[in-house]
Design a protein around this motif. Structure first.
Motif, PDB file in Angstrom:
ATOM      1  N   LYS A  77       5.300  35.603   0.797  1.00  0.00           N
ATOM      2  CA  LYS A  77       5.670  35.751   2.198  1.00  0.00           C
ATOM      3  C   LYS A  77       5.284  34.538   3.042  1.00  0.00           C
ATOM      4  CE  LYS A  77       5.840  40.787   2.524  1.00  0.00           C
ATOM      5  NZ  LYS A  77       5.320  41.988   3.209  1.00  0.00           N
ATOM      6  N   ASP A  78       4.500  33.641   2.491  1.00  0.00           N
ATOM      7  CA  ASP A  78       4.113  32.428   3.214  1.00  0.00           C
ATOM      8  C   ASP A  78       5.242  31.404   3.098  1.00  0.00           C
ATOM      9  OD1 ASP A  78       3.025  29.938   4.018  1.00  0.00           O
ATOM     10  OD2 ASP A  78       1.001  30.656   3.585  1.00  0.00           O
ATOM     11  N   GLU A  79       6.042  31.285   4.152  1.00  0.00           N
ATOM     12  CA  GLU A  79       7.234  30.437   4.106  1.00  0.00           C
ATOM     13  C   GLU A  79       6.883  28.979   3.857  1.00  0.00           C
ATOM     14  OE1 GLU A  79      11.117  29.583   3.836  1.00  0.00           O
ATOM     15  OE2 GLU A  79      10.221  31.573   4.010  1.00  0.00           O
ATOM     16  N   ASN A  80       5.857  28.473   4.521  1.00  0.00           N
ATOM     17  CA  ASN A  80       5.473  27.075   4.332  1.00  0.00           C
ATOM     18  C   ASN A  80       5.037  26.802   2.900  1.00  0.00           C
ATOM     19  OD1 ASN A  80       5.978  26.378   7.009  1.00  0.00           O
ATOM     20  ND2 ASN A  80       3.911  26.952   7.673  1.00  0.00           N
ATOM     21  N   LEU A  81       4.218  27.707   2.357  1.00  0.00           N
ATOM     22  CA  LEU A  81       3.769  27.551   0.981  1.00  0.00           C
ATOM     23  C   LEU A  81       4.956  27.635   0.026  1.00  0.00           C
ATOM     24  CD1 LEU A  81       1.554  27.275  -1.126  1.00  0.00           C
ATOM     25  CD2 LEU A  81       1.192  29.756  -1.001  1.00  0.00           C
ATOM     26  N   GLY A  82       5.888  28.551   0.326  1.00  0.00           N
ATOM     27  CA  GLY A  82       7.066  28.692  -0.521  1.00  0.00           C
ATOM     28  C   GLY A  82       7.877  27.412  -0.581  1.00  0.00           C
ATOM     29  N   GLN A  83       8.064  26.770   0.566  1.00  0.00           N
ATOM     30  CA  GLN A  83       8.814  25.519   0.600  1.00  0.00           C
ATOM     31  C   GLN A  83       8.094  24.410  -0.157  1.00  0.00           C
ATOM     32  OE1 GLN A  83      11.866  25.238   1.705  1.00  0.00           O
ATOM     33  NE2 GLN A  83      11.915  27.352   2.423  1.00  0.00           N
TER      34      GLN A  83
END
Length: 466
Positions: free
Chosen positions: A124-130
């Protein structure tokens, strides 16, 4: 003097035993962690806390009863000294520094993602996902491997799989980076893991698979050693899959299974079949690879019949792709029957082996027994063998219909066709593929009247009309 207490005995061993790109050995790391666990056990399991003002980049670690304001060590009620000794502090600081290595960081996240709640937080962490998806464009194989492992872990969690599918769909660079790895890497372990990611993605989302099939027209950013983006060539998914399959075929049977299943998934949509047969060589390279696997590597004459049990999934995938190609490319030179008699012989051998290992799919007596006992479900092993039999029979029936007298004579001379193999083929094809068997029997009568008569006697339902 700080040093690795257990250096490897040679340079080659040192590279193999090193943790990531660090100079520290796995043995050394395990010894430190073991000592730390022992200290915690003696102290009742308290956590080790990071404090400021020590070695290792300004970090200092102390037992949980040491507060930042105190400089003197305190003792537990039993009078045991609670402060870590200086050597242990230094070693733990080194371990902390090691965790800043990119590969090790992603690897730690991959291990943490095995826990559902942590996997949910990571996903759910968008920044980490990117950031994690950007790591697929890294030039470091260990980092790529750990990143792929992390992605596969997340995609295997139903609660978060859709988050990653959508995120990957919105990042075109993932396609190019994955294709770059499949087409250029010689690291078998990495290729297998990346293949598992692609296989999972295609299985989860047909729309994404269709997008990747149609992709390869827009240049995008890819791996670069000096952190400056470089333009990648226009990748097509099928040639990249084939290149990876060639790399893993000899060293990793499981990896070959993965890439063959990816090809099979492509054939579940018309666009995928067209992508396979419309590559520059018209699908010849794909056909040649799969033909070679079936005729020269898998389920060979000197193998025991039980081998079909071990190879059932990869065989089903390969034959499924061959069947789709044969049906759509009947005018291509590589599908001409004069070149494919050995393939017909291999298909019949697979059916013979299924009978020989006593696990024939669709066994009528077993189905009757299951219906009587109320247990109509068959186990996974029988289910996969039934799938293999169905695919094998479909391809065999289509190929038999294309045989001419000349092809049949070649098959008889080469030993691919005889009374035993033809009987096996008829036994498995009838009654579903009656028209194909009848057509082949007419051609066989022109090539070998005696053999045709013997088969007609064995299968009285067949009547060749003059």
């Amino acid at each position: 003097m700080d040093r690795n207490p257990s250096p490897p005995s040679s340079e080659a061993e040192e590279e193999e035993d090193a943790v990531g790109n660090t100079v520290y050995s796995k043995h050394w790391l395990f010894s430190i962690l073991t000592r730390l666990i022992e200290v915690r056990a003696r102290r009742g399991g308290g956590a080790v806390r990071e404090e400021g003002g020590g070695p290792g980049g300004g970090r200092r670690f102390a037992g949980e009863v040491i507060s930042p304001e105190k400089t003197e060590p305190t003792a537990s009620p039993e009078g045991i000294q609670m402060e870590l000794d200086e050597e242990m502090e230094n070693d733990i600081c080194k371990v902390w520094d090691m965790s800043m290595d990119e590969e090790i960081c992603v690897g730690i996240l991959g291990n943490m993602a095995c826990f559902q709640d942590i996997c949910m937080s990571i996903s759910k962490d968008e920044n980490l996902g990117q950031v994690l998806l950007q790591r697929l464009c890294d030039s470091d194989s260990p980092t790529l491997l750990e990143t792929s492992r992390l992605l596969l872990t997340c995609l295997s969690q139903p609660e978060v799989a859709n988050i990653w599918v959508e995120r990957i769909r919105e990042n075109p660079s993932v396609y190019d980076c994955v294709c770059f790895i499949m087409s250029s890497s010689t690291n078998v372990e990495l290729l297998v893991k990346v293949g598992e990611v692609v296989d999972k993605l295609f299985d989860l989302d047909e729309e994404l698979m269709l997008n990747w099939i149609k992709n390869g027209t827009c240049p995008s950013v890819g791996p670069s050693v000096d952190d400056s983006p470089e333009e990648l060539p226009d990748f097509k998914i099928v040639p990249c899959i084939l290149e990876a399959a060639k790399q893993v075929r000899s060293d990793n049977p499981e990896g070959l299974d993965v890439y063959m299943h990816i090809l099979q998934l492509l054939t579940t949509v018309d666009e995928g079949i067209q992508a396979i047969v419309q590559v520059p060589d018209g699908g010849k390279e794909t056909w040649s690879l799969l033909y070679d696997l079936v005729c020269h590597e898998l389920c060979q004459p000197d193998d025991p019949p039980i081998i079909v049990q071990e190879q059932k999934t990869v065989l089903a995938s390969i034959l499924s792709v061959l069947s789709a190609m044969f049906a759509s490319q009947t005018e291509q030179e590589y599908t001409k029957m004069r070149k494919n008699m050995p393939l017909i012989g291999s298909l019949i051998r697979i059916l013979q082996y299924m009978e020989g290992c006593g696990k024939r799919a669709g066994d009528s007596s077993k189905e009757s027994e299951q219906e009587e006992t109320g247990t109509a479900d068959i186990n996974d092993e029988d289910f996969h063998l039934k799938i293999l039999k169905d695919i094998c029979c479909e391809l065999l029936s289509n190929m038999l219909q294309e045989l001419t007298k000349e092809n049949t004579l070649e098959g008889l001379q080469q030993g691919h066709l005889n009374e035993q193999t033809c009987s096996c083929a008829f036994q498995n094809l009838l009654p579903l593929y009656f028209a194909s068997v009848e057509s082949f029997l007419e051609v066989l009568r022109e090539a070998d009247q005696t053999l045709a008569d013997n088969l007609e006697k064995r299968f009285p339902s067949l009547k060749v009309h003059s």
